[in-house]
Design an enzyme around this catalytic site. Structure first.
Site, PDB file in Angstrom:
ATOM      1  N   LYS A  12       1.584  -9.827 -12.962  1.00 56.45           N
ATOM      2  CA  LYS A  12       2.619 -10.751 -12.330  1.00 56.45           C
ATOM      3  C   LYS A  12       2.939 -11.865 -13.109  1.00 56.45           C
ATOM      4  O   LYS A  12       4.167 -12.305 -12.997  1.00 56.45           O
ATOM      5  CB  LYS A  12       1.711 -11.340 -10.973  1.00 56.45           C
ATOM      6  N   ASP A  70       2.659 -14.034  -2.437  1.00 56.46           N
ATOM      7  CA  ASP A  70       1.877 -13.090  -1.791  1.00 56.46           C
ATOM      8  C   ASP A  70       2.729 -11.734  -1.514  1.00 56.46           C
ATOM      9  O   ASP A  70       4.136 -11.957  -1.260  1.00 56.46           O
ATOM     10  CB  ASP A  70       1.601 -13.643  -0.381  1.00 56.46           C
ATOM     11  N   ASP A 161       2.705   0.387  -7.492  1.00 54.81           N
ATOM     12  CA  ASP A 161       3.859   0.952  -8.065  1.00 54.81           C
ATOM     13  C   ASP A 161       3.966   2.335  -8.334  1.00 54.81           C
ATOM     14  O   ASP A 161       5.272   3.076  -8.200  1.00 54.81           O
ATOM     15  CB  ASP A 161       4.071   0.416  -9.621  1.00 54.81           C
TER      16      ASP A 161
END
Length: 207
Positions: A12, A70, A161
């Site tokens: 991230k 989030d 993913d």
């Protein structure tokens, strides 16, 4: 501008840095802090609520501007699950890789009798920026639509993913390279919207 990103997830962090870095924003993760901050309870009913909880808590603790996100998948055939608790969908695990594998396996098992055309889903990301006093400055949202596959594919990315199939590219999110994924993904969309807001208010932040 130095901006704390409220995450210890290196994937991230890389995605957000790729978008905000060119603006002159120095994005650092929770591992940059001298002491480990207490983890806030993410008990919000929406992605936005949980992003807000994290941004406010960590901004106050660090005494600096904090960006939090989030995110998670919403699967229509499962009434929006895993939703706001994607990391703990299959329970706790010893490390991120094993948790991801368990979560993916559980999702596939719950969808094993559902045909591909009815596996519509989307990844959702909500972002919140808070100032050092814990005041919310701006919020953004991004979505990444697709279908849940019947088996994982791809080695890039993380989390779910390998399961999100993108009909327009004929591959999963995990089969995209990082630049391709950031150009399309829910987190990329939310981060670009946040970047646009920061640029519009750059005189207040020195960006």
């Amino acid at each position: 501008m130095r901006l704390l990103f409220a995450s210890s997830n290196s994937h991230k962090l890389e995605e957000v840095r790729a978008i905000l870095g060119p603006l002159g924003v120095d994005v650092v993760g929770l591992d940059s802090m001298k002491s480990t901050p207490p983890e806030p309870v993410e008990d919000g009913a929406t992605f936005e609520a949980n992003a807000r909880i994290k941004a406010i808590a960590y901004a106050k603790y660090a005494g600096q501007h904090c960006l939090a996100d989030d995110s998670g998948p919403e699967v229509d055939g499962l009434r929006g699950a895993p939703g706001v608790h994607p990391a703990r969908y299959a329970g706790a695990g010893p490390n991120r890789a094993e948790r991801d594998a368990a979560n993916n396996a559980k999702l596939l098992n719950q969808l094993k009798h559902v045909p591909l055309e009815r596996r519509t889903a989307r990844f959702v990301c909500a972002m919140c920026l808070a100032d050092p006093q814990g005041r919310v400055l701006h919020e953004t949202r991004g979505t990444f639509p697709g279908l849940i596959t019947d088996s994982p594919a791809g080695i890039n990315g993380f989390g779910y993913d390998p399961l999100l199939y993108l009909p327009e590219t004929c591959c999963t999110s995990a089969q995209l390279d990082p630049m391709q994924k950031n150009a399309r993904s829910h987190r990329g969309q939310a981060a670009r919207a946040m970047a646009a807001w920061l640029q519009a208010h750059r005189r207040h932040f020195g960006v």
